[in-house]
Design a protein around this motif. Structure first.
Motif, PDB file in Angstrom:
ATOM      1  N   HIS A 126      21.800 -45.800 -90.658  1.00 56.72           N
ATOM      2  CA  HIS A 126      21.051 -47.047 -90.837  1.00 56.72           C
ATOM      3  C   HIS A 126      21.174 -48.000 -89.654  1.00 56.72           C
ATOM      4  N   ILE A 127      21.655 -47.505 -88.531  1.00 55.26           N
ATOM      5  CA  ILE A 127      21.818 -48.349 -87.346  1.00 55.26           C
ATOM      6  C   ILE A 127      20.445 -48.751 -86.801  1.00 55.26           C
ATOM      7  N   GLU A 128      20.241 -50.054 -86.627  1.00 50.24           N
ATOM      8  CA  GLU A 128      18.983 -50.582 -86.086  1.00 50.24           C
ATOM      9  C   GLU A 128      19.129 -51.050 -84.643  1.00 50.24           C
ATOM     10  N   LEU A 129      20.346 -51.314 -84.215  1.00 47.79           N
ATOM     11  CA  LEU A 129      20.587 -51.789 -82.856  1.00 47.79           C
ATOM     12  C   LEU A 129      21.929 -51.258 -82.372  1.00 47.79           C
ATOM     13  N   THR A 130      21.930 -50.655 -81.187  1.00 49.49           N
ATOM     14  CA  THR A 130      23.166 -50.190 -80.564  1.00 49.49           C
ATOM     15  C   THR A 130      23.471 -51.077 -79.362  1.00 49.49           C
ATOM     16  N   ILE A 131      24.633 -51.702 -79.380  1.00 47.76           N
ATOM     17  CA  ILE A 131      25.071 -52.592 -78.305  1.00 47.76           C
ATOM     18  C   ILE A 131      26.078 -51.825 -77.454  1.00 47.76           C
ATOM     19  N   ILE A 132      25.716 -51.595 -76.197  1.00 49.91           N
ATOM     20  CA  ILE A 132      26.484 -50.724 -75.315  1.00 49.91           C
ATOM     21  C   ILE A 132      27.269 -51.587 -74.333  1.00 49.91           C
ATOM     22  N   LEU A 133      28.592 -51.545 -74.435  1.00 48.40           N
ATOM     23  CA  LEU A 133      29.445 -52.434 -73.644  1.00 48.40           C
ATOM     24  C   LEU A 133      30.141 -51.690 -72.505  1.00 48.40           C
ATOM     25  N   GLY A 134      29.835 -52.050 -71.274  1.00 48.52           N
ATOM     26  CA  GLY A 134      30.604 -51.544 -70.146  1.00 48.52           C
ATOM     27  C   GLY A 134      30.190 -50.181 -69.645  1.00 48.52           C
ATOM     28  N   GLN A 135      30.782 -49.802 -68.494  1.00 43.69           N
ATOM     29  CA  GLN A 135      30.340 -48.608 -67.776  1.00 43.69           C
ATOM     30  C   GLN A 135      30.570 -47.306 -68.536  1.00 43.69           C
ATOM     31  N   TYR A 136      31.709 -47.151 -69.183  1.00 46.19           N
ATOM     32  CA  TYR A 136      31.990 -45.886 -69.873  1.00 46.19           C
ATOM     33  C   TYR A 136      31.009 -45.650 -71.015  1.00 46.19           C
ATOM     34  N   ILE A 138      28.000 -47.031 -71.173  1.00 45.42           N
ATOM     35  CA  ILE A 138      26.696 -46.834 -70.527  1.00 45.42           C
ATOM     36  C   ILE A 138      26.554 -45.393 -70.063  1.00 45.42           C
ATOM     37  N   ASP A 139      27.622 -44.842 -69.493  1.00 55.23           N
ATOM     38  CA  ASP A 139      27.568 -43.449 -69.036  1.00 55.23           C
ATOM     39  C   ASP A 139      27.253 -42.508 -70.188  1.00 55.23           C
ATOM     40  N   TYR A 140      27.842 -42.751 -71.342  1.00 62.50           N
ATOM     41  CA  TYR A 140      27.644 -41.855 -72.489  1.00 62.50           C
ATOM     42  C   TYR A 140      26.266 -42.052 -73.114  1.00 62.50           C
ATOM     43  N   HIS A 141      25.894 -43.289 -73.371  1.00 57.53           N
ATOM     44  CA  HIS A 141      24.692 -43.567 -74.148  1.00 57.53           C
ATOM     45  C   HIS A 141      23.418 -43.585 -73.314  1.00 57.53           C
ATOM     46  N   LEU A 142      23.519 -43.919 -72.043  1.00 50.89           N
ATOM     47  CA  LEU A 142      22.328 -44.021 -71.196  1.00 50.89           C
ATOM     48  C   LEU A 142      22.331 -43.027 -70.046  1.00 50.89           C
ATOM     49  N   SER A 152      24.363 -48.324 -62.904  1.00 52.33           N
ATOM     50  CA  SER A 152      25.540 -49.175 -62.884  1.00 52.33           C
ATOM     51  C   SER A 152      25.428 -50.155 -64.044  1.00 52.33           C
ATOM     52  N   VAL A 153      26.487 -50.900 -64.302  1.00 51.19           N
ATOM     53  CA  VAL A 153      26.434 -51.914 -65.360  1.00 51.19           C
ATOM     54  C   VAL A 153      25.316 -52.910 -65.063  1.00 51.19           C
ATOM     55  N   THR A 154      25.256 -53.378 -63.825  1.00 48.80           N
ATOM     56  CA  THR A 154      24.246 -54.371 -63.464  1.00 48.80           C
ATOM     57  C   THR A 154      22.840 -53.826 -63.673  1.00 48.80           C
ATOM     58  N   GLN A 155      22.579 -52.597 -63.256  1.00 45.46           N
ATOM     59  CA  GLN A 155      21.255 -52.006 -63.429  1.00 45.46           C
ATOM     60  C   GLN A 155      20.900 -51.866 -64.909  1.00 45.46           C
TER      61      GLN A 155
END
Length: 207
Positions: A126-136, A138-142, A152-155
């Motif tokens: 039932h997840i409607e929003l995933t909030i991705i924090l930090g580089q590790y 980001i690497d996994y989810h994106l 990168s985090v900034t990108q």
């Protein structure tokens, strides 16, 4: 919704996990917050020492800032039926020491993601929003979908509209990122208001 037997068994296995014990500075203590009813997933890095001591995630200045970004109370944040909090590593990984001084925490333990993450997410339907924090995170989810052109985090943060409204990448809310926040005032001026509105909409429907 009553949790399924499969979910309860998975949760119990995660809570009892000690596969990384030989590499951990303290006794294994997986710290996550999960419910099959959760609407918002926070994909973080790894618990800090305060989270380890308290037995709950984000019991530190990072958590205070994150709750401010989300526009939620502490009571809402720690309601597992609203927020699932699943870091990349479930246990406190230890502290980096440079020249005899503490220099942040070590990277998340690498076994958690391949062993538990996909199986766990299959139960969070039932997840409607995933909030991705930090580089590790980001690497996994994106970045797992990016091939060689890793973000990168900034990108990832500045291109937030590419993943919206299902996901959003944020810098880690740690005070160590104060310099980043000062360099990118548009983040708190433009991105955070949209995030707060989205969270409010989700929680209003949930309520």
């Amino acid at each position: 919704m009553k949790p399924s037997d499969k979910f309860l068994q998975l949760k119990a296995k995660i809570s009892a996990c000690n596969l990384c014990q030989a590499e951990l500075p303290l006794p294994a203590k997986p710290i996550i917050q999960i419910s099959q009813n959760a609407k918002i997933l926070i994909a973080g890095q790894a618990p800090g020492i305060k989270a380890h001591e308290k037995g709950a995630p984000f019991h530190d200045p990072s958590g205070k800032r994150l709750r401010d970004w989300l526009g939620v109370t502490e009571e809402q944040f720690y309601d597992a039926n609203l927020f699932a909090i699943v870091p990349m590593g479930f246990c406190f990984p230890g502290t980096i020491i440079r020249n005899g001084k503490k220099s942040g925490d070590k990277p998340p333990m690498p076994l958690c993601a391949p062993i538990w993450r996909q199986t766990l997410f299959e139960e969070l339907a039932h997840i409607e929003l995933t909030i991705i924090l930090g580089q590790y995170a980001i690497d996994y989810h994106l970045n797992s979908k990016q091939g060689k052109n890793k973000l990168s985090v900034t990108q990832a943060v500045m291109n937030w509209q590419e993943y919206w409204p299902a996901s959003i990448a944020l810098p880690h809310p740690s005070p160590r990122n104060n310099i980043w926040l000062k360099r990118h005032p548009e983040f708190e001026a433009e991105v955070i208001p949209r995030l707060r509105n989205k969270v409010k909409d989700i929680l209003t429907v949930q309520g």
